[in-house]
Design a protein around this motif. Structure first.
Motif, mmCIF file in Angstrom:
data_model
loop_
_atom_site.group_PDB
_atom_site.id
_atom_site.type_symbol
_atom_site.label_atom_id
_atom_site.label_comp_id
_atom_site.label_asym_id
_atom_site.label_seq_id
_atom_site.Cartn_x
_atom_site.Cartn_y
_atom_site.Cartn_z
ATOM 1 N N ILE A 1 -7.112 5.846 -1.410
ATOM 2 C CA ILE A 1 -6.975 5.962 -2.862
ATOM 3 C C ILE A 1 -7.490 7.309 -3.365
ATOM 4 C CG2 ILE A 1 -7.729 4.999 -5.084
ATOM 5 C CD1 ILE A 1 -5.652 3.313 -3.468
ATOM 6 N N LYS B 1 2.296 10.782 -10.949
ATOM 7 C CA LYS B 1 1.324 11.817 -11.297
ATOM 8 C C LYS B 1 1.964 13.185 -11.469
ATOM 9 C CE LYS B 1 -2.696 9.775 -9.076
ATOM 10 N NZ LYS B 1 -3.669 9.918 -10.156
ATOM 11 N N VAL C 1 1.308 4.013 -3.063
ATOM 12 C CA VAL C 1 0.846 5.402 -2.994
ATOM 13 C C VAL C 1 1.977 6.351 -3.374
ATOM 14 C CG1 VAL C 1 0.103 7.232 -1.417
ATOM 15 C CG2 VAL C 1 -1.024 5.001 -1.346
ATOM 16 N N SER D 1 -11.377 6.678 -9.233
ATOM 17 C CA SER D 1 -10.249 5.928 -8.708
ATOM 18 C C SER D 1 -10.644 5.165 -7.439
ATOM 19 C CB SER D 1 -9.094 6.892 -8.408
ATOM 20 O OG SER D 1 -7.880 6.224 -8.397
ATOM 21 N N ALA E 1 0.791 -1.230 0.000
ATOM 22 C CA ALA E 1 0.000 0.000 0.000
ATOM 23 C C ALA E 1 0.828 1.286 0.000
ATOM 24 C CB ALA E 1 -0.965 -0.013 1.176
ATOM 25 N N ARG E 2 1.671 1.431 1.006
ATOM 26 C CA ARG E 2 2.368 2.705 1.138
ATOM 27 C C ARG E 2 3.318 2.981 -0.039
ATOM 28 N NH1 ARG E 2 3.605 4.575 6.895
ATOM 29 N NH2 ARG E 2 2.989 2.421 7.230
ATOM 30 N N GLU F 1 -12.666 2.132 -8.176
ATOM 31 C CA GLU F 1 -11.996 1.029 -8.875
ATOM 32 C C GLU F 1 -11.908 -0.215 -8.006
ATOM 33 O OE1 GLU F 1 -8.623 3.470 -11.135
ATOM 34 O OE2 GLU F 1 -8.223 1.324 -11.055
ATOM 35 N N PHE F 2 -12.019 -0.022 -6.694
ATOM 36 C CA PHE F 2 -11.948 -1.165 -5.790
ATOM 37 C C PHE F 2 -13.074 -2.160 -6.046
ATOM 38 C CE2 PHE F 2 -8.810 0.756 -3.003
ATOM 39 C CZ PHE F 2 -8.108 -0.381 -2.653
ATOM 40 N N SER G 1 -4.193 14.131 -4.306
ATOM 41 C CA SER G 1 -2.888 14.755 -4.039
ATOM 42 C C SER G 1 -2.126 15.037 -5.324
ATOM 43 C CB SER G 1 -2.050 13.879 -3.108
ATOM 44 O OG SER G 1 -1.603 12.715 -3.779
ATOM 45 N N GLY G 2 -2.486 14.340 -6.393
ATOM 46 C CA GLY G 2 -1.852 14.588 -7.688
ATOM 47 C C GLY G 2 -2.562 15.670 -8.476
ATOM 48 N N LYS H 1 0.042 5.442 -12.645
ATOM 49 C CA LYS H 1 -0.619 6.568 -11.986
ATOM 50 C C LYS H 1 -1.890 6.129 -11.265
ATOM 51 C CE LYS H 1 1.331 9.900 -15.188
ATOM 52 N NZ LYS H 1 1.142 11.073 -16.044
ATOM 53 N N SER H 2 -2.225 4.841 -11.353
ATOM 54 C CA SER H 2 -3.430 4.329 -10.691
ATOM 55 C C SER H 2 -3.051 3.544 -9.438
ATOM 56 C CB SER H 2 -4.214 3.421 -11.639
ATOM 57 O OG SER H 2 -5.134 2.639 -10.884
ATOM 58 N N PRO H 3 -3.298 4.102 -8.242
ATOM 59 C CA PRO H 3 -2.911 3.405 -7.013
ATOM 60 C C PRO H 3 -3.546 2.025 -6.881
ATOM 61 C CG PRO H 3 -4.243 5.378 -6.541
ATOM 62 C CD PRO H 3 -3.896 5.422 -7.988
ATOM 63 N N VAL H 4 -4.805 1.897 -7.284
ATOM 64 C CA VAL H 4 -5.480 0.601 -7.161
ATOM 65 C C VAL H 4 -4.814 -0.443 -8.049
ATOM 66 C CG1 VAL H 4 -7.655 -0.634 -7.472
ATOM 67 C CG2 VAL H 4 -7.674 1.680 -6.570
ATOM 68 N N LYS H 5 -4.520 -0.039 -9.290
ATOM 69 C CA LYS H 5 -3.905 -0.984 -10.224
ATOM 70 C C LYS H 5 -2.487 -1.341 -9.797
ATOM 71 C CE LYS H 5 -6.724 0.378 -14.134
ATOM 72 N NZ LYS H 5 -6.884 1.500 -15.044
ATOM 73 N N MET I 1 -0.093 8.013 4.930
ATOM 74 C CA MET I 1 0.283 7.416 3.650
ATOM 75 C C MET I 1 0.320 8.419 2.511
ATOM 76 S SD MET I 1 -1.755 3.818 3.879
ATOM 77 C CE MET I 1 -1.100 3.174 2.356
ATOM 78 N N THR J 1 2.630 6.157 -7.183
ATOM 79 C CA THR J 1 1.612 6.819 -8.018
ATOM 80 C C THR J 1 1.675 8.336 -7.839
ATOM 81 O OG1 THR J 1 -0.038 6.389 -6.312
ATOM 82 C CG2 THR J 1 0.020 4.885 -8.151
ATOM 83 N N GLN J 2 1.958 8.782 -6.622
ATOM 84 C CA GLN J 2 2.086 10.229 -6.410
ATOM 85 C C GLN J 2 3.242 10.783 -7.235
ATOM 86 O OE1 GLN J 2 2.293 10.429 -2.070
ATOM 87 N NE2 GLN J 2 0.418 11.620 -2.070
ATOM 88 N N MET K 1 -1.310 -1.434 -6.743
ATOM 89 C CA MET K 1 -1.386 -2.359 -5.597
ATOM 90 C C MET K 1 -1.733 -3.769 -6.049
ATOM 91 S SD MET K 1 -3.233 -0.307 -2.511
ATOM 92 C CE MET K 1 -2.817 1.421 -2.342
ATOM 93 N N ARG K 2 -2.553 -3.863 -7.093
ATOM 94 C CA ARG K 2 -2.973 -5.188 -7.583
ATOM 95 C C ARG K 2 -1.828 -5.970 -8.209
ATOM 96 N NH1 ARG K 2 -8.716 -3.488 -10.042
ATOM 97 N NH2 ARG K 2 -9.875 -3.490 -8.099
ATOM 98 N N THR L 1 -4.969 9.851 -2.558
ATOM 99 C CA THR L 1 -3.798 9.719 -3.427
ATOM 100 C C THR L 1 -4.075 10.394 -4.766
ATOM 101 O OG1 THR L 1 -3.243 7.613 -2.414
ATOM 102 C CG2 THR L 1 -2.215 8.087 -4.533
ATOM 103 N N GLU L 2 -5.254 10.105 -5.301
ATOM 104 C CA GLU L 2 -5.652 10.700 -6.583
ATOM 105 C C GLU L 2 -5.722 12.227 -6.448
ATOM 106 O OE1 GLU L 2 -6.323 8.405 -9.269
ATOM 107 O OE2 GLU L 2 -6.030 10.278 -10.356
#
Lengths: 104, 133
Positions: free
Chosen positions: B110, A41, A34, B127, A30-31, B130-131, B116-117, A61-65, B31, A37-38, A67-68, B113-114
């Motif tokens: 998430i 971006k 993040v 975003s 996770a961390r 997306e979960f 913050s950009g 740029k996609s945090p969810v993707k 985070m 992606t930050q 992490m996956r 995070t989105e």
């Protein structure tokens, strides 16, 4: 934002590629996801990552993707970057991985 | 309650449990950092488990940003009370607050995070959602 620079006439979008080994203990959890992606971006370039040189590619740029991807410590992260600031973007994400995302 | 001045989309966390809401906000701060306006609310007006519209309105106010606010909720009442709170906002603000269909903790991290950009509200919502995609 996406593909804004993908097909400018007279400019062939050749992606820059490079790889780096994940050194931090938890891998791309996770961390670190993040943070990555930050960082990604902050650039206009299209930034993708994969666990193999041939993909499959994930939007960095996609945090969810990201992490996956569930990349563990020791995994090699491949990056593919396209865009006007791709050089700086690639350097920044590589530095982050080399630095273990500022973690152990 | 904590906020941060920026043009980034604000994040509001609404849980039946104030401990969950506060803990999720802690995770976001640790985070993602402090570049995102953030507020949390939880518990009913008597201090029990639940949510209340006034608390949600206050949290939206705290996390307000010209770019809008994304609200992350847990169960049932948190969602309906959040929708009610949005309806009670002044008309010019109403369209800039969205309730996300996402898990509260993960969605908050998430979404932040989105945000913050510098992403717009629609991208922040997408975003977080997306979960469940």
């Amino acid at each position: 934002m996406h593909d804004a620079h993908a097909s400018r006439p007279g400019e062939t979008p050749v992606p820059l590629t490079a790889s780096a080994v994940l050194v931090n203990k938890v891998g791309l959890h996770a961390r670190p996801s993040v943070k990555l992606t930050q960082c990604a971006k902050g650039f206009a370039a299209k930034i993708e990552l994969a666990l193999a040189a041939g993909g499959p590619w994930t939007d960095a740029k996609s945090p969810v993707k990201v992490m996956r991807v569930k990349a563990p410590q020791g995994a090699t992260l491949h990056f593919r970057v396209t865009g006007p600031d791709s050089k700086a973007a690639l350097a920044a994400v590589l530095a982050l991985v080399h630095d273990g995302f500022g973690e152990d | 309650m904590n906020s941060s001045n920026s043009g980034n989309v604000g994040i509001v966390i609404v849980s039946h449990s104030p401990k969950i809401a506060e803990g999720a906000a802690d995770m976001v701060r640790q985070m993602v950092g402090s570049a995102v306006p953030l507020a949390w609310t939880g518990g009913d007006i008597d201090g029990g488990l639940g949510t209340n519209v006034a608390g949600i309105l206050e949290a939206i106010e705290t996390a307000w940003s010209p770019a809008g606010v994304a609200v992350l909720v847990d169960l049932g009442g948190a969602e309906t009370n959040s929708e009610m709170a949005v309806e009670m906002l002044p008309e010019d603000r109403r369209a800039r607050v969205v309730v996300c269909n996402a898990p509260v903790v993960e969605g908050a991290v998430i979404a932040a995070t989105e945000s913050s950009g510098g992403s717009p509200l629609a991208a922040v919502k997408r975003s977080a959602e997306e979960f469940y995609a």
